[in-house]
Design a protein around this motif. Structure first.
Motif, PDB file in Angstrom:
ATOM      1  N   LEU A   1      45.451  43.685  30.344  1.00 13.67           N
ATOM      2  CA  LEU A   1      44.800  42.634  31.127  1.00 13.67           C
ATOM      3  C   LEU A   1      45.645  41.368  31.170  1.00 13.67           C
ATOM      4  CD1 LEU A   1      41.110  42.896  29.849  1.00 13.67           C
ATOM      5  CD2 LEU A   1      42.098  43.915  31.891  1.00 13.67           C
ATOM      6  N   ASN A   2      45.657  40.712  32.342  1.00 17.69           N
ATOM      7  CA  ASN A   2      46.311  39.417  32.429  1.00 17.69           C
ATOM      8  C   ASN A   2      45.342  38.336  31.922  1.00 17.69           C
ATOM      9  OD1 ASN A   2      44.513  38.793  34.525  1.00 17.69           O
ATOM     10  ND2 ASN A   2      45.999  39.228  36.129  1.00 17.69           N
ATOM     11  N   ARG A   3      45.795  37.108  31.868  1.00 10.23           N
ATOM     12  CA  ARG A   3      44.984  36.022  31.293  1.00 10.23           C
ATOM     13  C   ARG A   3      43.655  35.854  32.034  1.00 10.23           C
ATOM     14  NH1 ARG A   3      44.158  30.247  31.652  1.00 10.23           N
ATOM     15  NH2 ARG A   3      44.080  29.354  29.559  1.00 10.23           N
ATOM     16  N   THR A   4      43.693  35.878  33.351  1.00  7.76           N
ATOM     17  CA  THR A   4      42.477  35.697  34.143  1.00  7.76           C
ATOM     18  C   THR A   4      41.450  36.776  33.830  1.00  7.76           C
ATOM     19  OG1 THR A   4      43.764  34.672  35.913  1.00  7.76           O
ATOM     20  CG2 THR A   4      41.567  35.481  36.486  1.00  7.76           C
ATOM     21  N   ARG A   5      41.885  38.017  33.765  1.00  9.35           N
ATOM     22  CA  ARG A   5      40.977  39.130  33.455  1.00  9.35           C
ATOM     23  C   ARG A   5      40.412  38.998  32.042  1.00  9.35           C
ATOM     24  NH1 ARG A   5      39.689  40.453  38.225  1.00  9.35           N
ATOM     25  NH2 ARG A   5      41.297  41.405  39.471  1.00  9.35           N
ATOM     26  N   LYS A   6      41.229  38.513  31.110  1.00  6.88           N
ATOM     27  CA  LYS A   6      40.742  38.305  29.741  1.00  6.88           C
ATOM     28  C   LYS A   6      39.664  37.232  29.708  1.00  6.88           C
ATOM     29  CE  LYS A   6      44.883  39.834  27.319  1.00  6.88           C
ATOM     30  NZ  LYS A   6      45.989  39.468  26.441  1.00  6.88           N
TER      31      LYS A   6
ATOM     32  N   GLU B   1      32.016  37.396  30.302  1.00  6.19           N
ATOM     33  CA  GLU B   1      30.941  38.378  30.488  1.00  6.19           C
ATOM     34  C   GLU B   1      30.326  38.780  29.151  1.00  6.19           C
ATOM     35  OE1 GLU B   1      32.242  41.753  32.713  1.00  6.19           O
ATOM     36  OE2 GLU B   1      32.764  40.547  34.463  1.00  6.19           O
TER      37      GLU B   1
ATOM     38  N   PHE C   1      37.628  36.343  32.225  1.00  7.32           N
ATOM     39  CA  PHE C   1      36.416  36.879  32.849  1.00  7.32           C
ATOM     40  C   PHE C   1      35.726  37.900  31.957  1.00  7.32           C
ATOM     41  CE2 PHE C   1      38.193  35.967  37.340  1.00  7.32           C
ATOM     42  CZ  PHE C   1      37.699  34.669  37.290  1.00  7.32           C
ATOM     43  N   SER C   2      36.491  38.771  31.346  1.00  5.59           N
ATOM     44  CA  SER C   2      35.930  39.787  30.456  1.00  5.59           C
ATOM     45  C   SER C   2      35.241  39.138  29.248  1.00  5.59           C
ATOM     46  CB  SER C   2      37.039  40.729  29.999  1.00  5.59           C
ATOM     47  OG  SER C   2      36.580  41.609  29.026  1.00  5.59           O
TER      48      SER C   2
ATOM     49  N   ASN D   1      40.045  39.299  22.620  1.00  8.05           N
ATOM     50  CA  ASN D   1      40.430  40.299  23.597  1.00  8.05           C
ATOM     51  C   ASN D   1      41.877  40.678  23.320  1.00  8.05           C
ATOM     52  OD1 ASN D   1      41.273  41.731  25.932  1.00  8.05           O
ATOM     53  ND2 ASN D   1      39.559  40.840  27.039  1.00  8.05           N
TER      54      ASN D   1
END
Length: 89
Positions: free
Chosen positions: A27-32, A38, A34-35, A22
Motif C-alpha cells: 500500500l502507498n501512503r494514501t491507501r494506508k 476505516e 484510508f485503511s 499498517n
C-alpha cells in the motif's frame, strides 16, 4: 511501520483513542491512511467521514486533521474526530 492515531473529543476532553498500525508494503501512503481511518471508525462504531477540502489541505501540511459534524452523514455525539500520522516508514 506506519501508524495513525485517532482521537474523539468532546468539550476539550479525550473520550476515546486508538493507534492503528499498517505494515502492508503493497500500500502507498494514501491507501494506508484510508485503511487505518476505516479501522479507527470501525473500532469507534462510526461511519467513515467525508474528506472536505480543508481536511485535505490540513492533512497535507500537518499530517493531522479534524473531522467535525459536517464531515459525517449521521449525527455524532462528540465535537470532532482527529487523526494524526505518528509514524511513517
Amino acid at each position: 511501520m506506519f501508524r495513525l492515531w485517532g482521537k474523539i473529543f468532546k468539550d476539550n476532553h479525550l473520550l476515546q483513542d486508538a493507534v492503528i498500525p499498517n505494515t502492508d508494503p503493497e500500500l502507498n501512503r494514501t491507501r494506508k491512511v484510508f485503511s487505518s481511518l476505516e479501522e479507527i471508525c470501525r473500532q469507534f462504531d462510526l461511519s467513515n467521514p467525508i474528506w472536505l477540502e480543508h481536511n485535505i489541505k490540513e492533512f497535507q501540511h500537518r499530517d493531522k486533521t479534524r473531522f467535525y459534524q459536517d464531515s459525517f452523514i449521521e449525527s455524532i455525539d462528540f465535537d470532532y474526530l482527529e487523526i494524526h500520522v505518528i509514524e511513517e516508514d
